[in-house]
Scaffold this active site. Structure first.
Site, PDB file in Angstrom:
ATOM      1  N   ALA A   1       0.859  -1.192   0.000  1.00  0.00           N
ATOM      2  CA  ALA A   1       0.000   0.000   0.000  1.00  0.00           C
ATOM      3  C   ALA A   1       0.892   1.237   0.000  1.00  0.00           C
ATOM      4  CB  ALA A   1      -0.904   0.010   1.230  1.00  0.00           C
TER       5      ALA A   1
ATOM      6  N   LYS B   1      -3.838   2.996  -2.780  1.00  0.00           N
ATOM      7  CA  LYS B   1      -2.984   2.135  -3.584  1.00  0.00           C
ATOM      8  C   LYS B   1      -2.930   2.670  -5.015  1.00  0.00           C
ATOM      9  CE  LYS B   1      -3.333  -2.238  -3.389  1.00  0.00           C
ATOM     10  NZ  LYS B   1      -1.849  -2.221  -3.545  1.00  0.00           N
TER      11      LYS B   1
ATOM     12  N   GLY C   1       0.213   3.534  -6.517  1.00  0.00           N
ATOM     13  CA  GLY C   1       1.461   4.254  -6.800  1.00  0.00           C
ATOM     14  C   GLY C   1       2.194   3.632  -7.981  1.00  0.00           C
ATOM     15  N   GLY C   2       2.036   2.330  -8.143  1.00  0.00           N
ATOM     16  CA  GLY C   2       2.655   1.635  -9.281  1.00  0.00           C
ATOM     17  C   GLY C   2       1.729   1.546 -10.482  1.00  0.00           C
TER      18      GLY C   2
ATOM     19  N   GLU D   1      -5.501  -4.758  -9.072  1.00  0.00           N
ATOM     20  CA  GLU D   1      -5.352  -5.014  -7.630  1.00  0.00           C
ATOM     21  C   GLU D   1      -6.718  -5.049  -6.959  1.00  0.00           C
ATOM     22  OE1 GLU D   1      -0.932  -3.022  -6.953  1.00  0.00           O
ATOM     23  OE2 GLU D   1      -2.696  -1.825  -6.539  1.00  0.00           O
TER      24      GLU D   1
HETATM   25  C1  5RP Z   1       0.914  -0.584  -6.974  1.00  0.00           C
HETATM   26  C2  5RP Z   1       0.525  -0.465  -5.555  1.00  0.00           C
HETATM   27  C3  5RP Z   1       1.558  -0.775  -4.531  1.00  0.00           C
HETATM   28  O1  5RP Z   1       1.049  -1.702  -3.639  1.00  0.00           O
HETATM   29  C4  5RP Z   1       1.918   0.461  -3.782  1.00  0.00           C
HETATM   30  O2  5RP Z   1       2.265   1.465  -4.734  1.00  0.00           O
HETATM   31  C5  5RP Z   1       3.072   0.236  -2.823  1.00  0.00           C
HETATM   32  O3  5RP Z   1       4.237   0.030  -3.541  1.00  0.00           O
HETATM   33  P1  5RP Z   1       5.635  -0.229  -2.856  1.00  0.00           P
HETATM   34  O4  5RP Z   1       5.563  -1.569  -2.212  1.00  0.00           O
HETATM   35  O5  5RP Z   1       6.604  -0.178  -4.015  1.00  0.00           O
HETATM   36  O6  5RP Z   1       5.890   0.874  -1.872  1.00  0.00           O
HETATM   37  O7  5RP Z   1      -0.573  -0.146  -5.205  1.00  0.00           O
HETATM   38  O8  5RP Z   1      -0.113  -0.177  -7.838  1.00  0.00           O
END
Ligand code: 5RP
Length: 218
Positions: free
Chosen positions: A83, A94, A96-97, A103
């Site tokens: 997250a 969620k 960020g990726g 998801e």
């Molecule tokens: C990707 C997500 C990831 O779970 C979230 O961005 C956390 O990433 P990380 O483990 O690299 O900090 O939602 O879409």
């Protein structure tokens, strides 16, 4: 411990939450990458995985773990994902990726959502991390105007296309006092494919890695 070591510790602790001989839901991101690496060492104990992104699918396959289409799986006992922010009530931001849509679909199917995170991800109030929205490209301007009406500042994630061929608007400075209500409002906007708030279906378990050890909450 640095942040990567904390992510790795949370990922390792998630192994204790996996039933044997089951298909496991696998999320996306750097924390999940550590989880996939840990899972590789005990792949003989699982039946395979359902993946939430092309990136995780590639990593799972490279580790020799069979990846199933979600449509061919009737039961998903557990989904492990990271997250960007998580509250004490286990509501999350969620995406960020950029993998938020798949998801959220995998999370909807899973009976148990295990969130793995380092302590930096825990917040009292969601929204400091820009909230991602996956949007159909032709709806970009319309959705952006509606987001401004809700008090947020939408910024197009430049040069990024999701696994589903869409764009991401990251919403800055949005006051999220009621995450469930905000998720409902944003999800209802025409052209929004998925909202990165995971409040209506929060995590069931949080494995939080801190410098003083693993803290698990439900
Ligand atoms: C990707 C997500 C990831 O779970 C979230 O961005 C956390 O990433 P990380 O483990 O690299 O900090 O939602 O879409």
């Amino acid at each position: 411990m640095n942040q990567d070591e904390l992510k790795k510790a949370a990922a390792q602790a998630a192994l204790d939450h996996l039933p044997d001989d089951a298909v496991i839901g696998v999320g996306t991101g750097s924390t999940v990458n550590f989880f996939i690496d840990a899972l590789a060492a005990r792949k003989h104990r699982i039946a395979g995985a359902v993946s939430s992104s092309e990136a995780s699918t590639a990593r799972l396959k490279a580790a020799g773990i069979q990846v199933f289409d979600l449509n061919s799986v009737n039961d998903l006992p557990v989904y492990v994902d990271g997250a960007d922010e998580i509250t004490a009530g286990l509501a999350m931001i969620k995406g960020g990726g950029g993998a938020l849509t798949r998801e959220k679909i995998v999370a909807a199917v899973a009976r148990k959502f295990v969130c793995i995170a380092d302590e930096k991800k825990q917040v009292a109030l969601l929204g400091k991390f820009p909230l991602p929205l996956e949007v159909i490209p032709m709806a970009r301007s319309y959705v952006a105007r509606e987001v401004v009406r809700l008090g947020g500042q939408p910024i197009l994630r430049e040069g990024f296309t999701t696994d589903n061929g869409n764009i991401i608007l990251d919403i800055h400075n949005l006051q999220i006092l009621d995450p469930v209500e905000m998720e409902t409002r944003l999800s209802a906007l025409t052209g929004v494919v998925m909202c990165g708030l995971f409040a209506r279906r929060p995590a069931d378990v949080l494995i939080l890695a801190t410098t003083s050890g693993i803290r698990t909450s439900t």
